[in-house]
Write a protein that holds these residues in place. Structure first.
Motif, short mmCIF file in Angstrom:
data_model
loop_
_atom_site.label_atom_id
_atom_site.label_comp_id
_atom_site.label_asym_id
_atom_site.label_seq_id
_atom_site.Cartn_x
_atom_site.Cartn_y
_atom_site.Cartn_z
N THR A 1 0.82 -1.08 -0.03
CA THR A 1 0.08 -0.13 -0.04
C THR A 1 0.94 1.19 0.18
O THR A 1 0.64 2.21 -0.65
CB THR A 1 -0.95 -0.05 1.02
N ARG A 2 1.98 1.30 0.80
CA ARG A 2 2.94 2.42 0.78
C ARG A 2 3.63 2.75 -0.27
O ARG A 2 3.56 3.86 -1.01
CB ARG A 2 3.83 1.94 1.87
N VAL A 3 3.96 1.63 -1.12
CA VAL A 3 4.83 1.54 -2.30
C VAL A 3 3.76 2.07 -3.52
O VAL A 3 4.11 3.20 -4.10
CB VAL A 3 5.31 0.42 -2.57
N LEU A 4 2.68 1.42 -3.63
CA LEU A 4 1.68 1.92 -4.74
C LEU A 4 0.99 3.33 -4.58
O LEU A 4 0.96 4.08 -5.44
CB LEU A 4 0.63 0.74 -4.72
N ARG A 5 0.78 3.51 -3.16
CA ARG A 5 -0.14 5.00 -2.88
C ARG A 5 0.99 6.06 -3.32
O ARG A 5 0.63 7.02 -3.79
CB ARG A 5 -0.49 4.86 -1.56
N ALA A 6 2.33 5.71 -2.79
CA ALA A 6 3.23 6.83 -2.96
C ALA A 6 3.42 6.93 -4.51
O ALA A 6 3.62 8.02 -5.10
CB ALA A 6 4.63 6.44 -2.29
N ALA A 7 3.66 6.05 -5.31
CA ALA A 7 3.75 6.19 -6.63
C ALA A 7 2.63 6.76 -7.21
O ALA A 7 2.82 7.61 -8.09
CB ALA A 7 4.16 4.82 -7.25
N ARG A 8 1.58 6.42 -6.99
CA ARG A 8 0.28 6.88 -7.61
C ARG A 8 0.12 8.39 -7.20
O ARG A 8 -0.17 9.13 -8.20
CB ARG A 8 -0.88 6.21 -6.99
N GLU A 9 0.38 8.87 -5.96
CA GLU A 9 0.34 10.19 -5.66
C GLU A 9 1.35 11.12 -6.26
O GLU A 9 1.17 12.31 -6.58
CB GLU A 9 0.16 10.53 -4.17
N ARG A 10 2.43 10.54 -6.56
CA ARG A 10 3.66 11.25 -7.42
C ARG A 10 2.95 11.82 -8.67
O ARG A 10 3.56 12.83 -9.17
CB ARG A 10 4.88 10.40 -7.73
N HIS A 11 2.28 10.85 -9.42
CA HIS A 11 1.73 11.12 -10.66
C HIS A 11 0.30 11.83 -10.48
O HIS A 11 -0.24 12.19 -11.69
CB HIS A 11 1.61 9.85 -11.61
N GLY A 12 -0.15 12.29 -9.27
CA GLY A 12 -1.46 13.02 -9.30
C GLY A 12 -2.59 12.09 -9.63
O GLY A 12 -3.51 12.67 -10.34
N LEU A 13 -2.58 10.72 -9.78
CA LEU A 13 -3.79 10.10 -10.25
C LEU A 13 -4.57 9.17 -9.16
O LEU A 13 -4.28 9.22 -8.03
CB LEU A 13 -2.83 8.73 -11.02
N SER A 14 -5.75 9.00 -9.38
CA SER A 14 -6.83 8.55 -8.47
C SER A 14 -6.68 7.15 -8.67
O SER A 14 -6.15 6.54 -9.73
CB SER A 14 -8.21 9.04 -8.82
#
Length: 261
Positions: free
Chosen positions: A13-26
């Motif tokens: 969760t930490r890895v995917l959420r951080a990566a997703r938020e880096r790109h500003g994606l929902s």
């Protein structure tokens, strides 16, 4: 009595959420780009236990532009288990092959040790004992860093540079080897302390679990001086559950460790 795991996000969760938020994606935007349903992707990001094909995980990795280490966390936790059971959960009593032990003990002038994925020390050389006099076979590195009251005095910037990266690694291994009784015993030992529980749930926990070999950390030697060192991890190809670690000076001279005044 076993300590209960704090209610904290899974490493995946930490890895995917951080990566997703880096790109500003929902989550729905990631799902659409991956060609999966929003429900499927949210289940993946939540860390629900399930195995997925390499092709699907590669698609997620491409969409989120994961680093190599981020993808490794993803694969290790939810990728197809295609390794033999002995590799995934070797016996604690497996002996260290004599040639590997000789290699570890012969690494000079740098410190070196061999541990398993549980961080139980299996072999070390004399040079390492000059920095870590507590080192001996059977000692657990993770437990010493987090639980030993002397560790903060010996490890400079103990919490940020040593303890939190160690907890991040522990959480990854705890999730990967849930059926390994020794691995779970290490986790429970650390969670039995207030400090261990606080670090486990820390918002400052690194997303990436393994500091790069170029990372410089400081420790205090027996002479009370501060030394800048780097830890260089290696893995024997035929024994992938072993971790060989060389403790090297942070500068390029092979004979002397940089001293910080």
């Amino acid at each position: 009595m076993n300590a209960e795991l704090p209610d904290t996000p899974h490493m995946i969760t930490r890895v995917l959420r951080a990566a997703r938020e880096r790109h500003g994606l929902s989550t729905d935007q990631v799902a659409e780009r991956c060609g999966v349903t929003g429900r499927w992707y949210r289940a993946l990001e939540s860390g629900r236990p399930r195995r997925h094909s390499n092709a699907l995980l590669t698609t997620v990795s491409d969409v989120l532009d994961l680093s190599e280490e981020e993808y490794l966390v993803l694969y290790r936790l939810v990728g197809t288990q295609d390794l033999p059971a002995k590799v995934m959960a070797p016996q604690a009593s497996d002996p260290v092959p004599p040639r590997i032990r000789t290699f570890v003990e012969g690494v000079e002038p740098w410190g070196a040790y061999l541990c398993d994925y549980r961080w139980d020390v299996l072999a070390h050389n004399d040079a390492l004992a000059r920095f870590f006099p507590w080192i001996k076979e059977g000692v657990n590195i993770a437990e010493w860093i987090v639980n030993d009251p002397n560790a903060p005095a010996n490890l400079i910037n103990w919490e940020t540079d040593w303890a939190l990266p160690m907890i991040a690694q522990l959480r990854l291994h705890d999730e990967q080897w849930k059926n390994d009784s020794r691995m779970q015993a290490v986790t429970q030992s650390i969670l039995s302390t207030a400090v261990g529980r606080r670090l486990w749930s820390s918002p400052e926990l690194p997303t990436l679990s393994y500091p790069a070999a170029e990372t410089t950390r400081q420790l205090r030697g027996l002479d009370a001086r501060r030394y800048d060192v780097s830890f260089v991890p290696l893995m024997p190809l035929q024994l992938p559950w072993y971790r060989f670690m060389a403790v090297m000076p942070a500068w390029r001279s092979p004979a002397t460790v940089t001293r910080t005044r």
